[in-house]
Design a protein around this motif. Structure first.
Motif, PDB file in Angstrom:
ATOM      1  N   ARG A  35      -6.594 -12.003   0.548  1.00 30.97           N
ATOM      2  CA  ARG A  35      -5.546 -11.408   1.386  1.00 30.97           C
ATOM      3  C   ARG A  35      -5.157 -10.017   0.866  1.00 30.97           C
ATOM      4  O   ARG A  35      -5.034  -9.071   1.630  1.00 30.97           O
ATOM      5  N   ALA A  36      -5.008  -9.889  -0.446  1.00 27.76           N
ATOM      6  CA  ALA A  36      -4.670  -8.586  -1.028  1.00 27.76           C
ATOM      7  C   ALA A  36      -5.790  -7.580  -0.786  1.00 27.76           C
ATOM      8  O   ALA A  36      -5.528  -6.413  -0.470  1.00 27.76           O
ATOM      9  N   ALA A  37      -7.038  -8.021  -0.900  1.00 32.79           N
ATOM     10  CA  ALA A  37      -8.186  -7.135  -0.656  1.00 32.79           C
ATOM     11  C   ALA A  37      -8.216  -6.674   0.791  1.00 32.79           C
ATOM     12  O   ALA A  37      -8.437  -5.491   1.080  1.00 32.79           O
ATOM     13  N   TRP A  38      -7.999  -7.576   1.719  1.00 27.06           N
ATOM     14  CA  TRP A  38      -8.023  -7.263   3.162  1.00 27.06           C
ATOM     15  C   TRP A  38      -6.947  -6.238   3.524  1.00 27.06           C
ATOM     16  O   TRP A  38      -7.184  -5.326   4.302  1.00 27.06           O
ATOM     17  N   PHE A  39      -5.771  -6.387   2.938  1.00 28.51           N
ATOM     18  CA  PHE A  39      -4.658  -5.506   3.274  1.00 28.51           C
ATOM     19  C   PHE A  39      -4.545  -4.280   2.363  1.00 28.51           C
ATOM     20  O   PHE A  39      -3.591  -3.516   2.466  1.00 28.51           O
ATOM     21  N   GLY A  40      -5.515  -4.083   1.465  1.00 28.12           N
ATOM     22  CA  GLY A  40      -5.546  -2.863   0.666  1.00 28.12           C
ATOM     23  C   GLY A  40      -4.524  -2.799  -0.446  1.00 28.12           C
ATOM     24  O   GLY A  40      -4.092  -1.707  -0.828  1.00 28.12           O
ATOM     25  N   GLN A  41      -4.168  -3.932  -0.994  1.00 29.60           N
ATOM     26  CA  GLN A  41      -3.146  -3.996  -2.036  1.00 29.60           C
ATOM     27  C   GLN A  41      -3.804  -3.971  -3.425  1.00 29.60           C
ATOM     28  O   GLN A  41      -3.946  -4.995  -4.090  1.00 29.60           O
ATOM     29  N   LYS A  42      -4.199  -2.785  -3.863  1.00 33.41           N
ATOM     30  CA  LYS A  42      -4.969  -2.646  -5.098  1.00 33.41           C
ATOM     31  C   LYS A  42      -4.216  -3.130  -6.333  1.00 33.41           C
ATOM     32  O   LYS A  42      -4.805  -3.758  -7.219  1.00 33.41           O
ATOM     33  N   VAL A  43      -2.946  -2.858  -6.431  1.00 34.55           N
ATOM     34  CA  VAL A  43      -2.166  -3.300  -7.594  1.00 34.55           C
ATOM     35  C   VAL A  43      -2.163  -4.823  -7.674  1.00 34.55           C
ATOM     36  O   VAL A  43      -2.344  -5.410  -8.744  1.00 34.55           O
ATOM     37  N   VAL A  44      -1.989  -5.478  -6.535  1.00 28.57           N
ATOM     38  CA  VAL A  44      -1.988  -6.942  -6.501  1.00 28.57           C
ATOM     39  C   VAL A  44      -3.384  -7.472  -6.836  1.00 28.57           C
ATOM     40  O   VAL A  44      -3.523  -8.439  -7.581  1.00 28.57           O
ATOM     41  N   VAL A  45      -4.429  -6.844  -6.301  1.00 24.40           N
ATOM     42  CA  VAL A  45      -5.798  -7.257  -6.616  1.00 24.40           C
ATOM     43  C   VAL A  45      -6.023  -7.199  -8.121  1.00 24.40           C
ATOM     44  O   VAL A  45      -6.509  -8.164  -8.724  1.00 24.40           O
ATOM     45  N   ALA A  46      -5.658  -6.103  -8.752  1.00 24.69           N
ATOM     46  CA  ALA A  46      -5.839  -5.948 -10.197  1.00 24.69           C
ATOM     47  C   ALA A  46      -5.057  -7.013 -10.965  1.00 24.69           C
ATOM     48  O   ALA A  46      -5.569  -7.608 -11.927  1.00 24.69           O
ATOM     49  N   MET A  47      -3.835  -7.273 -10.536  1.00 25.80           N
ATOM     50  CA  MET A  47      -3.009  -8.277 -11.199  1.00 25.80           C
ATOM     51  C   MET A  47      -3.637  -9.663 -11.064  1.00 25.80           C
ATOM     52  O   MET A  47      -3.707 -10.426 -12.041  1.00 25.80           O
ATOM     53  N   LEU A  48      -4.122 -10.000  -9.886  1.00 27.51           N
ATOM     54  CA  LEU A  48      -4.738 -11.304  -9.674  1.00 27.51           C
ATOM     55  C   LEU A  48      -6.009 -11.462 -10.510  1.00 27.51           C
ATOM     56  O   LEU A  48      -6.272 -12.529 -11.057  1.00 27.51           O
TER      57      LEU A  48
END
Length: 88
Positions: A35-48
């Motif tokens: 979901r973070a990848a689809w919506f472009g949430q790079k900070v969340v992707v890195a945290m996950l």
């Protein structure tokens, strides 16, 4: 979901309470990483990724978070996910 909205604090709170659920799938068979990848949430992707999210998990159509990021042209996220795959 907090991950898709870029709600870093919400994702942190969720993972603090349920760290074992970092790879749990929703009704669409997407993980928070997808979901973070689809919506472009790079900070969340890195945290996950730091919290152990599995980049190899697929949805019901066999799509990974890396595929979803690429589909939406979030190149920096796709690259981050690709690098994470190579570390494994």
């Amino acid at each position: 979901m907090a991950a898709g909205a870029g709600d870093v604090e919400g994702v942190e709170l969720f993972l603090a309470k349920w760290p074992q659920d970092v790879n749990v799938k929703d009704s669409k068979t997407w993980t928070a990483l997808m979901r973070a990848a689809w919506f472009g949430q790079k900070v969340v992707v890195a945290m996950l990724l730091e919290r152990g999210a599995d980049v190899r998990i697929t949805d019901r159509w066999d799509r990974t978070a890396r595929y979803l990021a690429g589909r939406r042209r979030h190149r920096s996220i796709a690259t981050l996910l690709e690098k994470s795959l190579k570390k494994e």
